[in-house]
Design an enzyme around this catalytic site. Structure first.
Site, PDB file in Angstrom:
ATOM      1  N   SER A 197      51.266  45.410   2.733  1.00 49.33           N
ATOM      2  CA  SER A 197      51.370  46.308   3.508  1.00 49.33           C
ATOM      3  C   SER A 197      52.359  46.257   4.735  1.00 49.33           C
ATOM      4  O   SER A 197      52.637  47.551   5.501  1.00 49.33           O
ATOM      5  CB  SER A 197      49.982  46.366   4.363  1.00 49.33           C
ATOM      6  OG  SER A 197      48.944  47.140   3.681  1.00 49.33           O
ATOM      7  N   SER A 253      49.559  49.929   4.229  1.00 46.68           N
ATOM      8  CA  SER A 253      48.775  50.288   5.321  1.00 46.68           C
ATOM      9  C   SER A 253      49.707  50.517   6.935  1.00 46.68           C
ATOM     10  O   SER A 253      49.085  51.169   7.518  1.00 46.68           O
ATOM     11  CB  SER A 253      47.508  49.643   5.374  1.00 46.68           C
ATOM     12  OG  SER A 253      47.930  48.348   5.850  1.00 46.68           O
ATOM     13  N   LYS A 309      51.148  47.550  15.168  1.00 43.78           N
ATOM     14  CA  LYS A 309      50.206  48.125  14.518  1.00 43.78           C
ATOM     15  C   LYS A 309      48.634  47.968  15.067  1.00 43.78           C
ATOM     16  O   LYS A 309      48.348  47.005  15.535  1.00 43.78           O
ATOM     17  CB  LYS A 309      49.884  47.363  13.201  1.00 43.78           C
ATOM     18  CG  LYS A 309      49.053  47.658  11.967  1.00 43.78           C
ATOM     19  CD  LYS A 309      49.388  46.996  10.797  1.00 43.78           C
ATOM     20  CE  LYS A 309      48.239  47.825   9.506  1.00 43.78           C
ATOM     21  NZ  LYS A 309      48.393  47.072   8.341  1.00 43.78           N
TER      22      LYS A 309
END
Ligand code: GLN
Length: 488
Positions: free
Chosen positions: A178, A154, A79
């Site tokens: 997330s 997210s 990420k």
């Protein structure tokens, strides 16, 4: 053979048996990325040259007959809020769109020591604030199950990359859901470890008392393998726990006989899509048939979790994001004629709407007149939420809930921020209490994956892994591959 469809543990076998080399495997993943990335947009940055160089090193080791770690030579993705030395780390924000970190996050150091491969950095909601990955400066990610729908967020890029076969394993971060919510929207496994299990050093801070890094993978075994590598005490993070890290693969036993599974009644009420509910109820029946004991429990303060989160998380974010001032990091407006104007313009232009909304909200609740009324109250409510879980765990070993009350919804920007905030009701309390939570695929509704969440006692990742593994072994949901359908 479609190598991108295999799991990390299957590929490890193929690597050590010399059925495939890490260079071949890494090339196969980049071919897959080339084929589908214009539809999915899971990545912000790719790092092919370094990935192939690393793969060649692992191949040389295998050729020399040396032993390799379980994730060595297996390509994954990170990420884009996790710091990677020499590789751009943007948080999907204009503010950091050119930032090349000078150090590795603790988790990255561990993964490098195990000689794994980083294909690139995955897309996300700007600064991890959001549930759709639509707020990325680099454009929205699309859900590989239906390209007209959101991948969640997210960590939407990390989950979509797994579902589309663009990575074998990925890392996400979870402040209020997330990792688990995008895992659920994309038919993946995602685990948020106990707060403190994994060092946050090098994970760009959103809300420091809630953030935690964790894996998103195709199955529970791969999740355990990634956890084995990333967990552990780190002197750079004072909240990282000095506790023994078990071998999480030892928890992968298909047996839930006598396990007490609690169903929190507040998670099955209003707002839960009946089709999602039906899939969760089917899973509960299956657990019962496999010998688990089902008990109804109550978490009475659940209704306050989202509203207190939207005081605490923005408060912490407003402090954490103060460092982006156009001086020390990131984007700078160069037309300004004074220092205050430069900072104001840099922040106005560098941050997107959602990030600015949260900074303003956080600054407000921390301001001297409102601190007691909002922030202090929210902290007190947070204690009540934690105590709810303590009480519930007197009656059961794990809690079972939907990961999200809905499946992935259309990318059309029609959902207002408040409605989206409220959908996190099933994941946010877990962060507020610092507990471990895993999402596992448990069915489909309207052709989209449904995820089941299992919540454990503090530091008891082993029991939720066992329960998840048992369910997975009895089902095929995790083996269905995303069709990349839709109109995009
Ligand atoms: N959706 C939540 C939010 O917008 C959670 C985000 C996260 O876990 N990083 O804040």
């Amino acid at each position: 053979m479609e190598l991108y469809k295999l799991t990390a543990h299957e590929l490890h076998e193929k690597l050590v048996n010399k059925e495939v080399s890490s260079v071949e495997l890494t090339n196969a993943l980049y071919e897959r990325i080339d084929a589908v990335e214009d539809k999915v947009n899971a990545y912000v940055t790719l790092d092919k040259e370094n990935a192939l160089a690393q793969a060649a090193k692992v191949d040389a080791k295998i050729a020399a007959g040396e032993e390799i770690a379980p994730l060595a030579g297996v390509p994954g993705a990170i990420k884009d809020n996790i710091s990677t030395k020499g590789l751009r780390t943007t948080c999907s924000s204009k503010m950091l769109s050119n930032l090349i970190p000078i150090y590795d996050a603790h988790v990255i150091k561990n993964l490098r020591a195990d000689e794994t491969i980083f294909l690139g950095k995955t897309n996300m909601d700007e600064f991890a604030m959001g549930s759709t990955t639509e707020s990325s400066f680099f454009g929205a990610t699309h859900n590989p199950w239906n390209l007209d729908r959101v991948p969640g967020g997210s960590s939407g890029g990390s989950a979509a990359a797994i579902a589309a076969g663009e990575a074998i394993w990925t890392l996400g971060s979870d402040t209020g859901g997330s990792i688990r919510q995008p895992a659920s929207f994309n038919g993946c496994v995602g685990i948020k470890p106990t707060y403190g299990r994994v060092s946050r050093y090098g994970c760009v801070a959103f809300a420091s008392s809630l953030d935690q890094i964790g894996p998103i993978t195709k199955d529970v075994t791969d999740a355990a393998l990634v956890l084995n590598t990333i967990c552990g005490k780190d002197e750079h993070d004072s909240t990282s726990l000095n506790v023994e890290v078990p071998d999480f693969t030892k928890a992968l036993v298909a047996d839930v006989k006598g396990l007490r599974i609690g169903l929190p009644k507040e998670y099955f009420g209003e707002g839960l899509d009946p089709k999602v509910k039906a899939e969760i109820e089917k899973a509960v029946k299956q657990y019962e048939a496999m010998g688990a004991e089902i008990v109804e429990v109550s978490l009475p303060h659940t209704e306050y979790a989202v509203i207190t989160y939207y005081i605490i998380a923005p408060a912490e974010a407003s402090a954490n994001l103060a460092r982006f001032d156009g001086v020390r990091y990131g984007y700078r407006n160069t037309a300004a004629t004074s220092a205050p104007e430069m900072t104001t313009m840099s922040r106005t232009e560098g941050f997107g709407a959602e990030v600015k909304r949260r900074i303003m909200l956080g600054t407000y609740v921390l301001s001297s007149g409102y601190y007691d009324a909002y922030y202090k109250k929210a902290m007190q409510v947070r204690t009540l939420i934690r105590k709810d879980f303590e009480e519930a765990f007197k009656q059961c070993d794990v809690l079972l809930t939907p990961t999200s009350p809905v499946v992935a919804y259309p990318i059309d920007g029609k959902m207002d921020p408040l409605s989206i905030y409220l959908l996190d009701v099933t994941t946010i309390p877990v962060n507020m209490a610092g507990l471990p939570g895993i999402s596992v695929p448990c069915g489909f509704a309207d052709g989209m994956p449904v995820g089941m969440q299992l919540i454990g006692k503090p530091l008891d990742e082993a029991t939720i892994l066992r329960a998840a593994y048992t369910f997975e072994q009895a089902n095929e949901y995790h083996k269905v591959f995303a069709p990349l359908g839709g109109n995009k």
